[in-house]
Design a protein around this motif. Sequence first.
Motif, PDB file in Angstrom:
ATOM      1  N   ARG A 464     -18.092 -26.088  20.258  1.00 55.85           N
ATOM      2  CA  ARG A 464     -17.368 -25.426  21.125  1.00 55.85           C
ATOM      3  C   ARG A 464     -15.799 -25.382  20.955  1.00 55.85           C
ATOM      4  O   ARG A 464     -15.457 -26.336  20.426  1.00 55.85           O
ATOM      5  N   GLY A 489     -13.914 -18.985  26.131  1.00 51.71           N
ATOM      6  CA  GLY A 489     -15.131 -18.547  26.739  1.00 51.71           C
ATOM      7  C   GLY A 489     -15.606 -19.199  27.900  1.00 51.71           C
ATOM      8  O   GLY A 489     -16.925 -19.083  28.041  1.00 51.71           O
ATOM      9  N   SER A 491     -16.528 -22.425  27.495  1.00 52.33           N
ATOM     10  CA  SER A 491     -17.628 -23.309  27.019  1.00 52.33           C
ATOM     11  C   SER A 491     -16.790 -24.589  26.595  1.00 52.33           C
ATOM     12  O   SER A 491     -17.490 -25.470  26.128  1.00 52.33           O
ATOM     13  N   LEU A 636     -17.045 -15.045  22.160  1.00 57.83           N
ATOM     14  CA  LEU A 636     -16.489 -15.812  23.300  1.00 57.83           C
ATOM     15  C   LEU A 636     -15.689 -14.962  24.227  1.00 57.83           C
ATOM     16  O   LEU A 636     -15.506 -15.230  25.453  1.00 57.83           O
TER      17      LEU A 636
END
Length: 856
Positions: A464, A489, A491, A636
């Motif tokens: 990530r 994004g 994440s 993303l």
Amino acid sequence: MANPTATDNVPATGTLGTFAGVFTPSVLTILGIILFLRLGYVMGSAGLARGLVIIALANAISVITSISLSAVATNLKVCGGGDYYLISRTLGLEFGGSIGLVLFLAQSVSIAFYCIGFAEAIAAFLPHAHPATVQLIAAGAVAFLFIFAWQGADWATRFQFVVMALLVAALLSFGIGGIRHWDSAVLAANWATPGDGAPFWVLFAIFFPAVTGFTQGVSMSGDLADPGKSIPLGTFLAVGLSIAVYFGVAILFSASMPNAILAMDYGAMKRVSAVGFFIDAGVIAATLSSAMASFMGAPRILQSLAADRIFVFLTPFATVSQPSGNPRRGVLLSAGIAFVTIALGQLNLVAGIVSMFFLISYGLLNYATYFEARTQSPSFRPRFKWFSPPLSLLGCVICLGAMLAIDPKSGAAAIALLFAVYQYLQRTAGPARWADSARSHHLQQVREHLLAAAEDPAHARDWRPQLLVFTHDSPKQAAILSFAAWIEGGSGFTEAVQIVEGEGPAVRKAREAAHRNLTEAIVRGRHPMFPLTVSAADPTQAMGVLIQSSGIGPLRPNTVVVNWMDDSAKAISGINAYNYVRNLRLIFRQGKNLVLLHTDQESWQRLETRSREDRRIDIWWQGDATSRLMLLLAYLMTRNEPWNKTALRVLTQGDGARVEAEKETLKKTLEEIRIDAAVEIVDDVEAATIVNRSADAAFVFLPMKFVHNQILDPTGKSFERCLPRLPASALALAAEDIDLDAAPEEGLAAQVAQAADELEAANKKAQIAEKTAADKKAALESLKNQVETLETEGISGAVPLEEHDALKEKLKDAASGAEKAYRRAMKAKVKAEDAAKAVDTLNPGGLPAKPPDHKE
């Protein structure tokens, strides 16, 4: 009259003590109409054995909830509002507001419910009563109790003492009568369940409302002199006494009358009692006392709820009268609801739901205690020590089970209403005016999840973007913060860093001001990131320390985001851009991916005003680690709302003779990594080609590389030839290779598993080799003993010379075999030790990055 704000909801400064403020309203509500008119029916229908189980199970809920209640009440400085206050200050305003509103309505309706019960008891003494008589008597009872509620808690407690005297007289009369009628044979016969008795859960549903009401004293928390002491003590005294009363009355019932009579006669208690009049007085007292407790509790819940300004339309009810602090506007509203309910005459429709609301409040009290304890917050230090978080959770589950057992439809309706109010508050309520336990819960979850993540080996599928964004007070600050939020994004994690150069008090003030500005910029943009501002005499040194030390556990930055070389390069290089490239190279050598944002005010404004459907992101692909990083970051970006309709386009240089084949190969690669993007093959990646193909894009990702102290494009030339003519762009350089299609079986976990298998095999081989060596050694010792014996016999001439020579040859072979077995065992043991070291050497925190495909 006073008109308080939410800040006026301060710790209670009432005058009531434990007996008058908690014990009396609680015990009078518990020892209510079920005790006088339904307990005999329950015992007759269930039999003594099952009846005692019903009483024990129902009271288990009250005991567990009392334990939870005492833990929470002794951990807070309790203000007015009772259940509402405790739940809202633990689970938050959404839960608190929901339960507060429905509990106020439930208690207000309960006033009418109990007053109608009182009216029916009175009407029984009136022959040929008109059908409306019950409603008229109930309305009169509400008006009578309203006088005491209007005057305040002191007047109400005086009335409750009168009711208490009547209840005591009724119980003494029944006790004397029960002892007189005691028959051991009847008691033994009543032990078993009658064949035609009602089902267990039906009887439990009938009896359970008897144990509700033990939180009535909590509703008076704002009128208590010492809530933290009075609530636990008064509640446990009330619950303990009521348990003794219910068990005692149940046994006396079963020893006085056969089950068949008990199951048919709701007035059995009056028949057993020494003086029947006291039972009638007890019924009347029980209904009035329960109604009075609700009349006192409901307005105080409403006042506390209004003072917190959760519901704007309730704000006028925050007003209290002085000097008593009695919420008279709430008293008026509760009386109005009671009168309307009596006029409608449809109590059966709401009685079940009212009971459900009380059960929900008990369940939430239990869950609030479990929730508070589960956070492991250092501030959770209740003076009441005899509680257990698992027991509180069990209490919550039992309350839910009781709701389903009593009436699934009413329970579902109550939960639906509570959920609807919760959702309404979640969307409309402003920020809470108090601190609840939600943040402590989140912090504890973060701790547990970080520790758990650190125990598991890292895998390429887990990658990530953990971003470290260096920013500076400049017009481009908003742009780089937005860009970082896009490529994260939703994440990963982002930390926005600002370095303030210098030392001393003046610099500390400048750092504080810079931190406020950075925080405000993040809040304005609603960016999911954390601000960090540091001061240092040497920005380069500070940057190096930040690169190495930022993050915690498995959450370490893997990508650094900065602005392109210009005045904002101060973010990483101090006063000017002299050290800009050198510092970027330092970041890269620390194993961090680099992303440089190039934009100006004009191009950024064009980007923000461009329609979403018209946006396109271009990625200039080279098939290396940097290309994969750019493609993933571009993907993303499309997870964010401003880019969710954006098309991706991958551009790469190809061989003119094989354009179609190369295009299909790249398309297949994109399909395998599950990223939708158009593919375009170009003849070269010169500046003119890049500008020609990507000038109309919304955003462009370009690979870069370092040559000496310069940042160059893929062809080895300066970016100044193309960047000024491109839209907003990002230059990227990967320090790690991200596998965009990693299989679950690959990675460190697979390596550890393979090493463990090899270790197991090596250990087995070592064990076999050691056993073989031991067997060889034993055989050798046996032969030595035989040779020694033969030599001894040979001296005496009893053993032939040929047999002696054969044994010596065997001894020689055995010694050689034992030595070889020992050497094999040692080699196998060393291999097993090496395999064990290989398992231990593998980094449980994550594999080192594969070398990038490019060279610096």
